[in-house]
Design a protein around this motif. Structure first.
Motif, PDB file in Angstrom:
ATOM      1  N   GLY A 150       6.891 -25.539 -19.706  1.00 25.73           N
ATOM      2  CA  GLY A 150       7.163 -26.647 -20.613  1.00 25.73           C
ATOM      3  C   GLY A 150       6.030 -27.046 -21.523  1.00 25.73           C
ATOM      4  O   GLY A 150       6.151 -28.043 -22.248  1.00 25.73           O
ATOM      5  N   HIS A 151       4.938 -26.307 -21.533  1.00 22.82           N
ATOM      6  CA  HIS A 151       3.797 -26.657 -22.369  1.00 22.82           C
ATOM      7  C   HIS A 151       3.321 -25.458 -23.200  1.00 22.82           C
ATOM      8  O   HIS A 151       3.304 -24.327 -22.722  1.00 22.82           O
ATOM      9  CB  HIS A 151       2.609 -27.135 -21.523  1.00 22.82           C
ATOM     10  N   TYR A 152       2.928 -25.772 -24.445  1.00 21.41           N
ATOM     11  CA  TYR A 152       2.164 -24.834 -25.252  1.00 21.41           C
ATOM     12  C   TYR A 152       0.698 -24.961 -24.849  1.00 21.41           C
ATOM     13  O   TYR A 152       0.142 -26.069 -24.841  1.00 21.41           O
ATOM     14  CB  TYR A 152       2.304 -25.154 -26.743  1.00 21.41           C
ATOM     15  N   HIS A 153       0.076 -23.842 -24.529  1.00 22.39           N
ATOM     16  CA  HIS A 153      -1.335 -23.828 -24.158  1.00 22.39           C
ATOM     17  C   HIS A 153      -2.134 -23.148 -25.258  1.00 22.39           C
ATOM     18  O   HIS A 153      -1.797 -22.031 -25.681  1.00 22.39           O
ATOM     19  CB  HIS A 153      -1.537 -23.084 -22.838  1.00 22.39           C
ATOM     20  N   VAL A 154      -3.179 -23.820 -25.715  1.00 26.35           N
ATOM     21  CA  VAL A 154      -4.062 -23.273 -26.734  1.00 26.35           C
ATOM     22  C   VAL A 154      -5.496 -23.408 -26.229  1.00 26.35           C
ATOM     23  O   VAL A 154      -6.021 -24.521 -26.096  1.00 26.35           O
ATOM     24  CB  VAL A 154      -3.901 -24.004 -28.084  1.00 26.35           C
ATOM     25  N   CYS A 155      -6.109 -22.272 -25.930  1.00 27.24           N
ATOM     26  CA  CYS A 155      -7.524 -22.245 -25.581  1.00 27.24           C
ATOM     27  C   CYS A 155      -8.318 -21.761 -26.794  1.00 27.24           C
ATOM     28  O   CYS A 155      -7.745 -21.335 -27.793  1.00 27.24           O
ATOM     29  CB  CYS A 155      -7.776 -21.343 -24.380  1.00 27.24           C
ATOM     30  N   PHE A 156      -9.628 -21.827 -26.694  1.00 25.96           N
ATOM     31  CA  PHE A 156     -10.466 -21.462 -27.827  1.00 25.96           C
ATOM     32  C   PHE A 156     -11.892 -21.228 -27.358  1.00 25.96           C
ATOM     33  O   PHE A 156     -12.343 -21.793 -26.349  1.00 25.96           O
ATOM     34  CB  PHE A 156     -10.454 -22.555 -28.905  1.00 25.96           C
ATOM     35  N   GLN A 157     -12.611 -20.357 -28.079  1.00 26.74           N
ATOM     36  CA  GLN A 157     -14.025 -20.153 -27.825  1.00 26.74           C
ATOM     37  C   GLN A 157     -14.762 -21.473 -28.058  1.00 26.74           C
ATOM     38  O   GLN A 157     -14.559 -22.136 -29.080  1.00 26.74           O
ATOM     39  CB  GLN A 157     -14.573 -19.091 -28.763  1.00 26.74           C
ATOM     40  N   HIS A 158     -15.639 -21.826 -27.130  1.00 26.55           N
ATOM     41  CA  HIS A 158     -16.223 -23.167 -27.192  1.00 26.55           C
ATOM     42  C   HIS A 158     -17.603 -23.172 -26.553  1.00 26.55           C
ATOM     43  O   HIS A 158     -17.800 -22.658 -25.443  1.00 26.55           O
ATOM     44  CB  HIS A 158     -15.307 -24.139 -26.435  1.00 26.55           C
ATOM     45  N   ASN A 159     -18.565 -23.754 -27.284  1.00 23.98           N
ATOM     46  CA  ASN A 159     -19.876 -24.080 -26.724  1.00 23.98           C
ATOM     47  C   ASN A 159     -19.876 -25.571 -26.436  1.00 23.98           C
ATOM     48  O   ASN A 159     -19.931 -26.384 -27.362  1.00 23.98           O
ATOM     49  CB  ASN A 159     -20.983 -23.726 -27.719  1.00 23.98           C
ATOM     50  N   PRO A 160     -19.797 -25.988 -25.179  1.00 22.25           N
ATOM     51  CA  PRO A 160     -19.725 -27.415 -24.881  1.00 22.25           C
ATOM     52  C   PRO A 160     -21.050 -28.150 -25.014  1.00 22.25           C
ATOM     53  O   PRO A 160     -21.100 -29.367 -24.825  1.00 22.25           O
ATOM     54  CB  PRO A 160     -19.236 -27.445 -23.427  1.00 22.25           C
TER      55      PRO A 160
ATOM     56  N   PHE B 155      -6.460 -26.966 -24.668  1.00 18.68           N
ATOM     57  CA  PHE B 155      -5.503 -28.035 -24.939  1.00 18.68           C
ATOM     58  C   PHE B 155      -4.110 -27.564 -24.535  1.00 18.68           C
ATOM     59  O   PHE B 155      -3.813 -26.361 -24.571  1.00 18.68           O
ATOM     60  CB  PHE B 155      -5.469 -28.380 -26.437  1.00 18.68           C
ATOM     61  N   ARG B 156      -3.242 -28.513 -24.196  1.00 18.48           N
ATOM     62  CA  ARG B 156      -1.825 -28.181 -23.992  1.00 18.48           C
ATOM     63  C   ARG B 156      -0.962 -29.295 -24.569  1.00 18.48           C
ATOM     64  O   ARG B 156      -1.407 -30.437 -24.731  1.00 18.48           O
ATOM     65  CB  ARG B 156      -1.501 -27.956 -22.519  1.00 18.48           C
ATOM     66  N   SER B 157       0.284 -28.933 -24.886  1.00 17.83           N
ATOM     67  CA  SER B 157       1.188 -29.875 -25.550  1.00 17.83           C
ATOM     68  C   SER B 157       2.629 -29.523 -25.223  1.00 17.83           C
ATOM     69  O   SER B 157       2.986 -28.343 -25.169  1.00 17.83           O
ATOM     70  CB  SER B 157       0.988 -29.815 -27.070  1.00 17.83           C
ATOM     71  N   PRO B 158       3.484 -30.541 -25.072  1.00 16.83           N
ATOM     72  CA  PRO B 158       4.914 -30.250 -24.896  1.00 16.83           C
ATOM     73  C   PRO B 158       5.645 -30.058 -26.213  1.00 16.83           C
ATOM     74  O   PRO B 158       6.777 -29.564 -26.221  1.00 16.83           O
ATOM     75  CB  PRO B 158       5.422 -31.490 -24.160  1.00 16.83           C
ATOM     76  N   ASP B 159       5.010 -30.449 -27.346  1.00 18.72           N
ATOM     77  CA  ASP B 159       5.772 -30.530 -28.595  1.00 18.72           C
ATOM     78  C   ASP B 159       4.980 -30.173 -29.851  1.00 18.72           C
ATOM     79  O   ASP B 159       5.478 -30.339 -30.968  1.00 18.72           O
ATOM     80  CB  ASP B 159       6.329 -31.944 -28.755  1.00 18.72           C
ATOM     81  N   LEU B 160       3.750 -29.693 -29.718  1.00 15.98           N
ATOM     82  CA  LEU B 160       2.851 -29.354 -30.829  1.00 15.98           C
ATOM     83  C   LEU B 160       2.356 -30.577 -31.596  1.00 15.98           C
ATOM     84  O   LEU B 160       1.688 -30.425 -32.619  1.00 15.98           O
ATOM     85  CB  LEU B 160       3.513 -28.376 -31.814  1.00 15.98           C
ATOM     86  N   ILE B 161       2.639 -31.769 -31.123  1.00 14.78           N
ATOM     87  CA  ILE B 161       2.227 -33.006 -31.788  1.00 14.78           C
ATOM     88  C   ILE B 161       1.339 -33.848 -30.876  1.00 14.78           C
ATOM     89  O   ILE B 161       0.334 -34.426 -31.303  1.00 14.78           O
ATOM     90  CB  ILE B 161       3.454 -33.831 -32.227  1.00 14.78           C
ATOM     91  N   THR B 162       1.711 -33.944 -29.614  1.00 19.00           N
ATOM     92  CA  THR B 162       0.956 -34.709 -28.622  1.00 19.00           C
ATOM     93  C   THR B 162       0.161 -33.715 -27.775  1.00 19.00           C
ATOM     94  O   THR B 162       0.738 -32.851 -27.112  1.00 19.00           O
ATOM     95  CB  THR B 162       1.903 -35.520 -27.722  1.00 19.00           C
ATOM     96  N   TRP B 163      -1.170 -33.842 -27.806  1.00 22.16           N
ATOM     97  CA  TRP B 163      -2.033 -32.871 -27.160  1.00 22.16           C
ATOM     98  C   TRP B 163      -2.888 -33.517 -26.080  1.00 22.16           C
ATOM     99  O   TRP B 163      -3.351 -34.647 -26.232  1.00 22.16           O
ATOM    100  CB  TRP B 163      -2.941 -32.205 -28.186  1.00 22.16           C
ATOM    101  N   GLU B 164      -3.088 -32.772 -25.015  1.00 22.94           N
ATOM    102  CA  GLU B 164      -3.934 -33.197 -23.897  1.00 22.94           C
ATOM    103  C   GLU B 164      -5.046 -32.168 -23.733  1.00 22.94           C
ATOM    104  O   GLU B 164      -4.782 -30.968 -23.655  1.00 22.94           O
ATOM    105  CB  GLU B 164      -3.096 -33.270 -22.620  1.00 22.94           C
ATOM    106  N   GLU B 165      -6.265 -32.641 -23.703  1.00 24.06           N
ATOM    107  CA  GLU B 165      -7.372 -31.744 -23.403  1.00 24.06           C
ATOM    108  C   GLU B 165      -7.483 -31.573 -21.895  1.00 24.06           C
ATOM    109  O   GLU B 165      -7.544 -32.554 -21.148  1.00 24.06           O
ATOM    110  CB  GLU B 165      -8.691 -32.285 -23.959  1.00 24.06           C
ATOM    111  N   LEU B 166      -7.515 -30.350 -21.448  1.00 24.89           N
ATOM    112  CA  LEU B 166      -7.720 -30.037 -20.036  1.00 24.89           C
ATOM    113  C   LEU B 166      -9.180 -29.671 -19.795  1.00 24.89           C
ATOM    114  O   LEU B 166      -9.925 -29.403 -20.740  1.00 24.89           O
ATOM    115  CB  LEU B 166      -6.819 -28.877 -19.622  1.00 24.89           C
ATOM    116  N   PRO B 167      -9.612 -29.644 -18.551  1.00 20.20           N
ATOM    117  CA  PRO B 167     -10.980 -29.175 -18.275  1.00 20.20           C
ATOM    118  C   PRO B 167     -11.174 -27.762 -18.804  1.00 20.20           C
ATOM    119  O   PRO B 167     -10.223 -27.012 -19.023  1.00 20.20           O
ATOM    120  CB  PRO B 167     -11.060 -29.226 -16.746  1.00 20.20           C
TER     121      PRO B 167
END
Length: 496
Positions: free
Chosen positions: A30-40, A53-65
């Motif tokens: 139920g979620h779109y998952h988008v990861c990315f190369q990242h220097n924290p 990040f993940r989202s159920p609708d491409l509009i509301t996004w949640e950052e995951l660890p």
């Protein structure tokens, strides 16, 4: 501390530090998952992790660890580099390039998640320890399922100066058989002064109904990543029979796109848009890079790849800021917008002339009119020209003019020119009905509102129909324990 006027509100990226390639794109539970190369830890290309990040609708996004973190002493000790992810039953599996400074290759390893991407367990060893003979570069796996089997492409360069995409196949995601070169080519021209590179990174395979398109990052051993190219064609007996290559995006600030097969049958694509400003300014701002808006991509009958913003993004349109229809023989002020907006335009040059500029759309970002981004119609060439030479009064911003083919713009066409322009503070994405796209970065110094103008060309006039909507920001929920956000006072809060 005042908000950064160039930090986008409707493009994915954390509020600080470095990002580059989109990775790990998948739809799972139920979620779109988008990861990315990242220097924290800073706004430089170093310490490569995978942000998530993940989202159920491409509009509301949640950052995951952070999804992937280098393992001290492990196969990925110096960086978790690019790759992709797949949904396999109750688990997600990420395939990525394991980087260590003591070897030239970036062989493939994996990690998996069984809690919808919240935590990931690294494999701890290489998935494919032996590299094919002749490879002088090896990186960036792309895995997909087709006809009951798993398939993988890996980007490479070969001895003798030929770039190649390598093909593997597996029945269980564990044992992989090397099938050979899916496609290999010496550098080929794709635009004046541009070619397909000596090596290929980030291979992606778009395919449907027997047709296909191979998306490749053109890489140079001295200059690094250059541009994304597309080979149209079809597969036959494990080889890709390719036509002539073309650019995927006609702008200067787009690279390493990644595909996500959506559950409704669409293909979605995100790309990396790098910075177009001096490194010192980047360090001062504390962030670098962003992901483009998600694009729906399709294969046309002629094999070309067509792009448009994902349909869900219409929900980001706020009140309509500009509604303008008319004709001008000089300059017409159409209205004002904020620094993030979505615009559609229909432009009709009305002139007997066939040379030079037949009209332009101008985004004016300073009160005195000296700072502006131009989109002009080149009737002689049959192209739209995007000109950012005056787009920033700060000398640290890059300039340049960039062209995208537009047959309707030709003087002999007589057809109106239609376009869609999405601007989000420091990024502009231009889309044409043909499916061509152009992405560039620019850094206005003037404050909002910005003014939209139509300009006639030569001795003719310009008819116009323009609509523009201010953009609502994505709803972003940041994770309080994320390394990316740990130093921010508002970590864990919703940014409206």
């Amino acid at each position: 501390m005042p908000a950064d006027p160039h930090l986008p509100v409707a493009h994915l990226r954390p509020p600080r530090n470095w990002i580059n390639d989109p990775n790990g794109l998948a739809f799972h539970h139920g979620h779109y998952h988008v990861c990315f190369q990242h220097n924290p830890y800073g706004p430089e290309h170093a310490n490569m992790h995978w942000g998530h990040f993940r989202s159920p609708d491409l509009i509301t996004w949640e950052e995951l660890p952070l999804a992937l973190t280098p393992t001290p002493g492990g196969e990925d000790a110096d960086g978790c580099f690019s790759g992709n992810a797949i949904s396999d039953g109750d688990r997600m599996v990420a395939f990525y390039s394991a980087f260590r400074t003591d070897r030239w290759a970036q062989p493939v390893t994996t990690a998996e998640s069984r809690d919808n991407g919240v935590t990931w367990t690294p494999r701890g060893s290489l998935l494919i320890p032996e590299l094919p003979a002749g490879a002088t570069m090896y990186r960036d796996p792309y895995v997909w399922r087709e006809a009951g089997r798993w398939r993988m492409l890996v980007g490479s360069a070969q001895a003798g100066g030929r770039a190649a995409a390598l093909l593997y196949e597996s029945g269980d995601l564990e044992q992989w058989k090397y099938r050979g070169l899916f496609l290999d080519r010496a550098p080929q021209p794709v635009a004046p002064g541009a070619d397909t590179g000596l090596g290929w990174e980030c291979p992606q395979y778009l395919h449907a109904d027997g047709r296909g398109a191979l998306l490749l990052g053109a890489w140079d051993p001295e200059l690094g990543p250059r541009r994304t190219v597309v080979y149209p064609g079809r597969e036959q007996a494990g080889r890709f029979l390719a036509g002539n290559p073309v650019p995927l995006d006609h702008g200067p600030d787009f690279y390493a796109p990644a595909l996500l097969p959506a559950p409704d049958g669409r293909w979605l694509l995100w790309g990396w848009s790098w910075e177009a400003r001096d490194p010192k300014w980047v360090r001062e701002s504390g962030w670098a890079g962003l992901l483009t808006m998600p694009r729906e991509v399709t294969l046309a009958e002629d094999g070309s790849v067509r792009q448009r913003p994902a349909a869900e993004l219409l929900a980001l349109r706020d009140e309509r800021a500009v509604t303008a229809t008319g004709e001008t023989a000089g300059t017409a002020v159409l209205g004002t917008v904020g620094p993030s907006f979505d615009l559609t335009a229909r432009l009709e040059p009305r002139s007997a002339g066939s040379a030079g500029t037949a009209g332009r759309l101008r985004l004016v970002t300073s009160a005195d009119g000296t700072e502006y981004l131009d989109i002009r119609i080149d009737a002689a060439a049959g192209e739209l020209v995007v000109d950012r030479d005056h787009a920033s009064l700060d000398p640290r911003a890059h300039g340049g003019t960039y062209r995208v083919p537009c047959p309707e713009a030709s003087a002999v066409s007589g057809a109106p020119v239609e376009l869609r322009l999405v601007v989000d503070r420091s990024v502009a994405e231009l889309y044409l009905p043909s499916g061509r796209a152009l992405t560039l970065r620019f850094y206005p110094t003037g404050g909002a509102p910005w003014r939209i103008e139509a300009h006639a060309g030569g001795e003719g006039s310009l008819g116009y129909t323009v609509g523009a909507w201010n953009l609502r920001p994505y709803t972003m929920r940041y994770t309080a324990d994320s390394n990316t956000q740990s130093a921010l006072p508002d970590a864990g809060l919703v940014r409206p």
